[in-house]
Scaffold this active site. Structure first.
Site, mmCIF file in Angstrom:
data_model
loop_
_atom_site.group_PDB
_atom_site.id
_atom_site.type_symbol
_atom_site.label_atom_id
_atom_site.label_comp_id
_atom_site.label_asym_id
_atom_site.label_seq_id
_atom_site.Cartn_x
_atom_site.Cartn_y
_atom_site.Cartn_z
ATOM 1 C CG HIS A 211 -0.246 -0.235 2.528
ATOM 2 N ND1 HIS A 211 0.602 0.695 3.073
ATOM 3 C CD2 HIS A 211 -0.251 -1.280 3.388
ATOM 4 C CE1 HIS A 211 1.067 0.254 4.217
ATOM 5 N NE2 HIS A 211 0.579 -0.963 4.432
ATOM 6 C CD GLU A 212 -1.996 4.404 -1.237
ATOM 7 O OE1 GLU A 212 -2.168 3.430 -0.451
ATOM 8 O OE2 GLU A 212 -2.876 4.801 -2.016
ATOM 9 C CG HIS B 282 4.254 -1.635 2.028
ATOM 10 N ND1 HIS B 282 2.952 -2.062 1.980
ATOM 11 C CD2 HIS B 282 4.805 -2.236 3.120
ATOM 12 C CE1 HIS B 282 2.713 -2.902 2.974
ATOM 13 N NE2 HIS B 282 3.824 -3.017 3.697
ATOM 14 C CE LYS C 295 1.235 0.151 10.190
ATOM 15 N NZ LYS C 295 0.735 -0.775 11.229
ATOM 16 C CG ASP C 296 5.156 -1.580 11.985
ATOM 17 O OD1 ASP C 296 4.307 -2.263 12.560
ATOM 18 O OD2 ASP C 296 5.041 -1.217 10.794
ATOM 19 C CD GLN D 28 9.450 -4.150 11.873
ATOM 20 O OE1 GLN D 28 9.079 -5.312 12.019
ATOM 21 N NE2 GLN D 28 9.100 -3.412 10.835
HETATM 22 P P1 AMP Z 1 4.672 -4.781 6.789
HETATM 23 O O1 AMP Z 1 4.469 -5.232 5.368
HETATM 24 O O2 AMP Z 1 3.416 -4.377 7.471
HETATM 25 O O3 AMP Z 1 5.553 -5.717 7.577
HETATM 26 O O4 AMP Z 1 5.504 -3.430 6.676
HETATM 27 C C1 AMP Z 1 6.699 -3.349 5.956
HETATM 28 C C2 AMP Z 1 7.325 -2.008 6.212
HETATM 29 O O5 AMP Z 1 6.429 -0.977 5.801
HETATM 30 C C3 AMP Z 1 7.626 -1.749 7.712
HETATM 31 O O6 AMP Z 1 8.854 -1.066 7.837
HETATM 32 C C4 AMP Z 1 6.457 -0.896 8.120
HETATM 33 O O7 AMP Z 1 6.743 -0.068 9.229
HETATM 34 C C5 AMP Z 1 6.250 -0.068 6.873
HETATM 35 N N1 AMP Z 1 4.877 0.472 6.871
HETATM 36 C C6 AMP Z 1 3.722 -0.218 7.052
HETATM 37 N N2 AMP Z 1 2.676 0.636 7.063
HETATM 38 C C7 AMP Z 1 3.182 1.879 6.903
HETATM 39 C C8 AMP Z 1 2.613 3.183 6.836
HETATM 40 N N3 AMP Z 1 1.302 3.382 6.950
HETATM 41 N N4 AMP Z 1 3.448 4.241 6.659
HETATM 42 C C9 AMP Z 1 4.793 4.056 6.540
HETATM 43 N N5 AMP Z 1 5.386 2.853 6.603
HETATM 44 C C10 AMP Z 1 4.600 1.774 6.782
#
Ligand code: AMP
Length: 289
Positions: free
Chosen positions: A39-40, A42, A154-155, A158
């Site tokens: 999504h946006e 990523h 957001k994380d 992490q």
């Molecule tokens: P995920 O696929 O949820 O494991 O996220 C992969 C990466 O994308 C991680 O570093 C997340 O923190 C980042 N991410 C997920 N959602 C967002 C968001 N809304 N804004 C910015 N980065 C994000």
């Protein structure tokens, strides 16, 4: 903007070959690890990576080791075709999509345990989650040898533990922390948002509203930590059907308890809806007087 081709790599050997060639040609590598359903949020990470590096490697891998609840793993959304299209549109060079057997060819004989930035926030209800995150990231950093790695705030926990991983284990890479991308109504973009019911989706932006109110209160400096946390709790409880997992105010990035609202702090919460667990946070610096 033209759509470029993305190389899809599924094996560790092929990934290493790409990296070796890029290094021989003195190319810098920006690495964006994700669990897909892009999504946006990523896209923002990828766009930053594209600006700063000669080539961008995106990984889509739903890491079973970081799921302590198999039901959560089962409902985690996946859409490979969509992910390929997103990467093509951004001009990503490589999309690394290994099967689980490629990353974990045998049961792990080594486990990674954190001594700091743990015991709080998501670690309380997701024991073993960060151990799984550190394990997979160590593998992926070794395989892709990135110049820069991109993670979303957001994380935030992490980001804090990845910061420790890079420092403590001497990974030769630079951590980039990227701001949270939100929907127009403030809800943090997340792959898990598709698992909200329509009714829950209308309520979910309350989480960020409550966090923003907390920041306002903290900036005014009149409320105590307990009072601010109570405010967030009440708003979420009254205005949503979600169940609060945690609301915490800690120092950032150390993630230590604070008795006073001073210095750089994180206000973070996790809320369980019927089929989606949402997390969000704000990081702010309080006046020291
Ligand atoms: P995920 O696929 O949820 O494991 O996220 C992969 C990466 O994308 C991680 O570093 C997340 O923190 C980042 N991410 C997920 N959602 C967002 C968001 N809304 N804004 C910015 N980065 C994000």
């Amino acid at each position: 903007m033209g759509v470029s081709d993305v190389q899809i790599i599924r094996t560790v050997d092929d990934m290493r070959y790409f990296v070796k060639t890029a290094k021989k040609n003195e190319k810098t590598i920006g690495f964006v690890p994700t669990m897909g359903y892009l999504h946006e949020g990523h896209v923002s990470l990828m766009t930053h990576a594209k600006k700063e590096n000669d080539c961008v490697v995106v990984c889509v891998f739903v890491n079973p080791l970081q799921f302590n609840d198999t039901k959560d793993l089962d409902v985690y959304p996946r859409d490979e075709t969509h992910d390929v299209t997103v990467c093509k549109n951004i001009g990503v060079d490589v999309l690394f999509m290994p099967p689980v057997s490629e990353i974990y060819p045998q049961a792990m004989g080594i486990t990674m345990t954190l001594q700091k930035r743990i015991g709080v926030l998501c670690d309380r209800t997701r024991p073993g989650h960060f151990s799984g995150v550190l394990t997979v990231l160590s593998k992926l950093f070794h395989i892709t040898e990135p110049t820069h790695v991109y993670f979303g705030l957001k994380d935030a926990q992490q980001v804090a533990v990845v910061d420790l991983l890079i420092q403590d284990l001497h990974f030769d890479t630079i951590l980039r922390r990227i701001e949270t991308v939100r929907e127009a109504d403030g809800l943090a973009k997340s792959s898990r948002n598709v698992n909200l019911t329509p009714e829950e989706r209308t309520m979910a932006p309350t989480i960020y509203c409550a966090l923003k109110e907390a920041v306002q209160q903290m900036k005014q400096g009149i409320k105590t930590k307990q009072e601010v946390m109570q405010l967030v709790e009440t708003k979420i409880e009254v205005e949503t059907t979600g169940t609060i997992d945690y609301i915490e105010i800690l120092s950032y990035p150390e993630l230590e308890e604070v008795s006073e609202l001073k210095g750089t702090l994180i206000v973070a919460c996790a809320v369980n809806f019927s089929k989606a667990r949402l997390i969000d946070n704000v990081i702010m610096t309080c006046n020291d007087e």
